[in-house]
Design a protein around this motif. Structure first.
Motif, short mmCIF file in Angstrom:
data_model
loop_
_atom_site.label_atom_id
_atom_site.label_comp_id
_atom_site.label_asym_id
_atom_site.label_seq_id
_atom_site.Cartn_x
_atom_site.Cartn_y
_atom_site.Cartn_z
N UNK A 1 1.31 -0.97 0.10
CA UNK A 1 -0.20 -0.01 0.15
C UNK A 1 1.17 1.05 -0.03
N UNK A 2 0.36 2.41 -0.48
CA UNK A 2 0.43 3.70 -0.36
C UNK A 2 0.78 4.32 0.98
N UNK A 3 2.10 3.98 1.34
CA UNK A 3 2.56 4.57 2.97
C UNK A 3 2.98 6.02 2.80
N UNK A 4 3.30 6.72 3.80
CA UNK A 4 3.90 8.00 4.01
C UNK A 4 5.10 8.23 3.37
N UNK A 5 5.61 9.07 2.67
CA UNK A 5 7.14 9.24 1.94
C UNK A 5 6.97 10.65 1.24
N UNK A 6 8.50 11.26 1.29
CA UNK A 6 8.93 11.94 0.46
C UNK A 6 9.77 12.32 -0.57
N UNK A 7 10.09 13.25 -1.37
CA UNK A 7 10.65 13.44 -2.50
C UNK A 7 11.74 14.27 -0.97
N UNK A 8 12.84 14.09 -1.26
CA UNK A 8 13.85 15.57 -0.73
C UNK A 8 15.13 15.59 -1.46
N UNK A 9 15.03 16.82 -0.61
CA UNK A 9 16.38 18.00 -1.73
C UNK A 9 17.03 18.12 -0.76
N UNK A 10 18.65 16.99 -0.78
CA UNK A 10 20.07 17.82 0.06
C UNK A 10 20.10 18.57 0.46
N UNK A 11 20.24 18.77 1.65
CA UNK A 11 21.27 20.94 1.99
C UNK A 11 22.89 20.76 1.64
N UNK A 12 23.40 21.12 2.25
CA UNK A 12 24.46 21.65 2.40
C UNK A 12 25.46 20.29 3.51
N UNK A 13 24.42 20.30 4.61
CA UNK A 13 24.51 19.17 5.62
C UNK A 13 24.79 17.83 5.26
N UNK A 14 24.87 16.87 4.00
CA UNK A 14 24.75 16.20 2.90
C UNK A 14 25.55 14.92 3.73
N UNK A 15 24.71 14.34 4.47
CA UNK A 15 25.78 12.58 4.87
C UNK A 15 25.52 11.41 4.03
N UNK A 16 24.29 12.46 2.98
CA UNK A 16 23.74 11.03 2.17
C UNK A 16 24.73 10.69 0.80
N UNK A 17 24.51 9.74 -0.23
CA UNK A 17 25.40 9.18 -1.50
C UNK A 17 24.86 10.83 -2.31
N UNK A 18 26.42 10.30 -3.66
CA UNK A 18 25.95 10.87 -4.51
C UNK A 18 24.81 10.49 -5.81
N UNK A 19 24.09 10.98 -6.33
CA UNK A 19 23.10 10.91 -7.57
C UNK A 19 24.06 9.17 -8.18
N UNK A 20 22.25 8.26 -7.90
CA UNK A 20 23.23 7.15 -8.31
C UNK A 20 22.70 6.72 -10.21
#
Length: 777
Positions: free
Chosen positions: A581-600
């Motif tokens: 089922x569709x669950x709570x979700x969000x698209x997110x744009x990283x800010x300058x405090x980016x601990x994530x990975x670069x786009x894959x």
């Protein structure tokens, strides 16, 4: 034996076409049975190849209604030390996917991309690794890796792989051991294994790992977590077991567990397996019934010959054995033909529809079972007709009226009814499966899926995203390029985040993207605004949530979630599969405090009307010019959806194919009955013609009896098929309704084929000179 062969050849010569159809039906049925049972065994034996497999469990984070298969590292480490019953524990990071590396050999530098899993060295104590080279304890060293034999042969041919180097972007790895590949039907998937190191060693908030344990005995799992929880001492920030439960799932059950999230184990439905198993049995039964019908229908033609043998002194027992032997020989010959069909199927499209290996040599037990089944089919198909043919008194033999006797009619009607019930059920089931698959592939998802090309990205491209996008857009047909960490609609779940909002904990799936993503994918903004380029310059980043999240957590535009601002809301786009089922979700744009990975991944929008082949070629050329060695996976976005539902599509195709086979075999049976029924009733047809009946009236007379049987069989088959398909549809959160017209289509289809078969065969009999028909009697 000579007499048996002579009689058999005589029957085959006299009834060439009907005999050929029966042998073909039996051969196809045995082939279908073997293919289905190979797939059935593949799924039933999933993860059963591990020594001490009954003691191996996956540790899951349980909650009401299911469990998450990811766990945090400090919890798993504490659990490993909690009981002497836990003999070994292995933690794996399943999210690394594939790594790109190079290998030097005599011919220069070669590039490869292979799956990799970071894990504890103790994985070789949980699972048994059959070593081909080296030792299974090499993961104790941080730069040593374990590789499967298949990858070793791919990289180094017949040379030893030990101490060979794999150069990646982050380090140089040394092959410390080569293990024999696990069977295809296991959860381990034969990746490269690398030591995990110290990542997230004390991070209680990072639930990102899959955990397996080996216990001393299966019974030890009872009360294991309760004991752990009772004696647990919290250490470290966020360390707590309050409100948590752990579930230990036997590894042999992982293939069938459906109430889990973030589960990478290949799945199969037990209901679907039951359907496949039932189809395998039904097809053989239908073919056996046809064979019995064929043997029984020969009674009027052979009864005089049998009576002559009796008069000449042949024992009734020997005549019966002779008739049974004929049936057994035909059945065994059909089995031999089925082996040839099975061999040829290895090189056909059918091989891509099943996960199992179709090689005959891999399944000696199944082949033997099918041979026994062929023997039994011959025995059962010949037993009743042989006793029946030898039981008539001479008066009835001379009269030759068996074909019109109530007993003969009743037997044939019962047998053909079983075939029709099976055919109706299979057609209804395959139609609903087709509709469900069509629904999943073509239902609006809330974003564009046409004219979109997607590709994975190498490190070189990730570091030069703007140059890559500009070079792509130099082709006039490409209007925009967006980047994202995940591949949309490629999974059942995505990265889950737990955050604090208005002093309460909220949980949602987060998909990091760039500011152009929603525009390129055509996602509508219902409230607030879309992402802007300047959003990436904020410190904490910005969110656009779906309606489900807004309603579940009472979110508001302008509010912040741990510093990141909510800037908009969108409809409930179908970002994951239809299984959930569709669950709570969000698209997110990283800010300058980016601990994530670069786009894959890159999403490339092509203008409508532009040649997609040319656009694809431009994308390939651009990627090759910027990173010629990297093995990019470039495809149209629709292919992503096809891959997501590959299992369902293959199952639907299999059931449809075998349904058609069952219908074919059933129509062979109908054809055989009609052939002999028209022979029995030649005199009746002639009399009716003399009395003024038209050809059309005679054909209608023949069809009436079959239509009555069809109606009764449909009434019986519809609820059986409806119940079975409703159980299968339970695997999907979003599914098609139980349309009434599907049942009507199935009835019309089977009835049409039957009426055409009956009409075709009786046309000639109805148009014969009635004088000849009456004389022949």
């Amino acid at each position: 034996m000579k007499t048996i062969l002579r009689n058999l050849l005589g029957v085959l010569r006299r009834f060439k076409f009907a005999a050929l159809l029966n042998m073909l039906g039996l051969s196809v049925a045995f082939t279908a049975f073997m293919v289905i049972m190979m797939q059935w065994y593949y799924d039933q034996s999933f993860d059963t190849s591990h020594p001490q497999g009954d003691c191996i469990f996956r540790v899951e984070n349980a909650y009401e209604g299911g469990a998450g298969v990811v766990i945090c590292r400090p919890l798993s480490d504490a659990f490993a030390q909690s009981s002497p019953h836990i003999k070994a524990l292995a933690l794996c990071n399943p999210w690394m996917g594939e790594i790109f590396f190079t290998v030097n050999d005599a011919n220069g530098v070669k590039s490869y991309k292979e799956p990799i899993v970071m894990t504890y060295p103790s994985i070789t104590q949980v699972f048994h690794f059959d070593m081909v080279e080296g030792s299974d304890d090499v993961l104790q060293a941080p730069d040593k890796i374990l590789i499967p034999e298949s990858i070793a042969r791919k990289l180094f041919g017949n040379e030893s792989a030990l101490n060979k180097l794999l150069k990646t972007d982050f380090q140089t790895l040394t092959v410390g051991g080569v293990y024999k590949d696990f069977p295809k039907n296991t959860s381990l998937n034969n990746p490269i294994y690398l030591q995990m190191g110290d990542e997230n060693l004390h991070a209680w908030e990072n639930w990102n790992y899959t955990c397996y344990v080996r216990l001393d005995k299966p019974e030890s799992r009872e009360g294991l977590f309760a004991n752990f929880k009772k004696n647990f001492t919290a250490t470290g920030e966020g360390a707590s077991l309050e409100g948590r439960e752990l579930r230990l799932t036997p590894i042999k059950d992982l293939h069938f567990v459906t109430d889990t999230t973030y589960d990478h184990t290949p799945k199969a439905s037990k209901q679907a397996l039951l359907v496949l198993f039932a189809i395998a049995i039904v097809i053989v039964i239908i073919a056996g019934i046809n064979f019995t019908n064929f043997s029984t229908a020969l009674t009027p033609m052979r009864i005089k010959s049998i009576n002559t043998q009796k008069v000449l002194g042949s024992e009734e027992k020997m005549i019966r054995l002779s008739l049974i032997a004929e049936a057994v020989i035909i059945s065994l010959l059909s089995f031999v033909c089925s082996l040839g069909l099975l061999y040829s199927l290895q090189y056909s499209f059918l091989a891509s529809l099943v996960d199992a290996d179709l090689s005959i040599s891999v399944h000696p037990v199944l082949i033997s079972i099918t041979a026994v089944l062929a023997l039994l089919t011959g025995l059962l198909a010949g037993l009743y007709p042989s006793y029946y043919m030898t039981s008539f008194p001479p008066a009835l033999v001379l009269k030759g009226s068996f074909g019109l006797s109530p007993t003969g009619r009743q037997l044939r009607n019962v047998l053909i009814s079983i075939q029709f019930i099976a055919s109706f059920s299979l057609v209804i089931g395959s139609l609903f499966m087709y509709l469900q698959n069509y629904y999943m592939q073509h239902t609006p998802l809330g974003y564009e899926k046409d004219e979109i090309i997607v590709t994975n990205l190498s490190k070189e491209i990730k570091d030069s995203q703007e140059a890559f996008a500009n070079q792509l857009k130099s082709y006039s047909g490409i209007t925009a390029v967006a980047f994202a960490e995940p591949l949309l609609s490629s999974s059942d779940q995505y990265m889950g985040w737990g955050r604090s909002y208005r002093d309460k904990e909220i949980n949602f799936q987060c998909l990091p993207v760039d500011y152009q993503f929603l525009e390129v994918m055509g996602v509508e903004i219902k409230e607030g605004r879309n992402f802007r380029e300047e959003d990436k310059n904020t410190q904490e980043g910005v969110y656009i949530f779906n309606q489900k999240a807004k309603e579940s957590y009472d979110l508001a535009i302008g509010e912040r979630i741990e510093g990141a601002e909510i800037i908009g809301f969108m409809p409930d786009v179908k970002f994951a599969s239809f299984r959930t089922e569709v669950s709570p979700m969000a698209f997110f744009v990283w800010g300058t405090r980016n601990w994530g990975t670069k786009a894959n991944f890159a999403y490339i929008k092509v203008s409508k009307g532009v040649d997609l082949g040319d656009a694809m070629q431009h994308v390939r050329a651009t990627l090759k010019s910027m990173d010629p060695e990297y093995p990019f996976n470039i495809r149209f976005f629709n292919e992503v959806l096809n891959s997501l539902y590959e299992k369902e599509l293959n199952l639907s195709s299999l059931i449809t194919l075998f349904s058609l086979i069952a219908i074919f075999i059933s129509m062979v049976g109908v054809f055989g009955l009609v052939v002999f029924d028209s022979e029995y009733r030649k005199k009746e047809i002639g009399v009716r013609k003399v009395l003024g009946s038209t050809t059309g009236q005679i054909i209608v007379m023949f069809n009436k009896s079959y239509v009555r049987i069809l109606i009764i069989c449909f009434v019986l088959a519809a609820p059986i098929a409806g119940y079975s398909i409703s159980r299968w549809l339970e695997n999907f959160a979003y599914k098609v309704p139980m349309y009434w017209w599907v049942y009507a289509v199935a009835f019309v289809l089977i009835s049409f084929i039957t009426v055409v078969t009956v009409t075709f065969q009786n046309w000639r009999a109805a148009n014969e000179n009635p004088v000849n028909s009456i004389k022949s009697e």
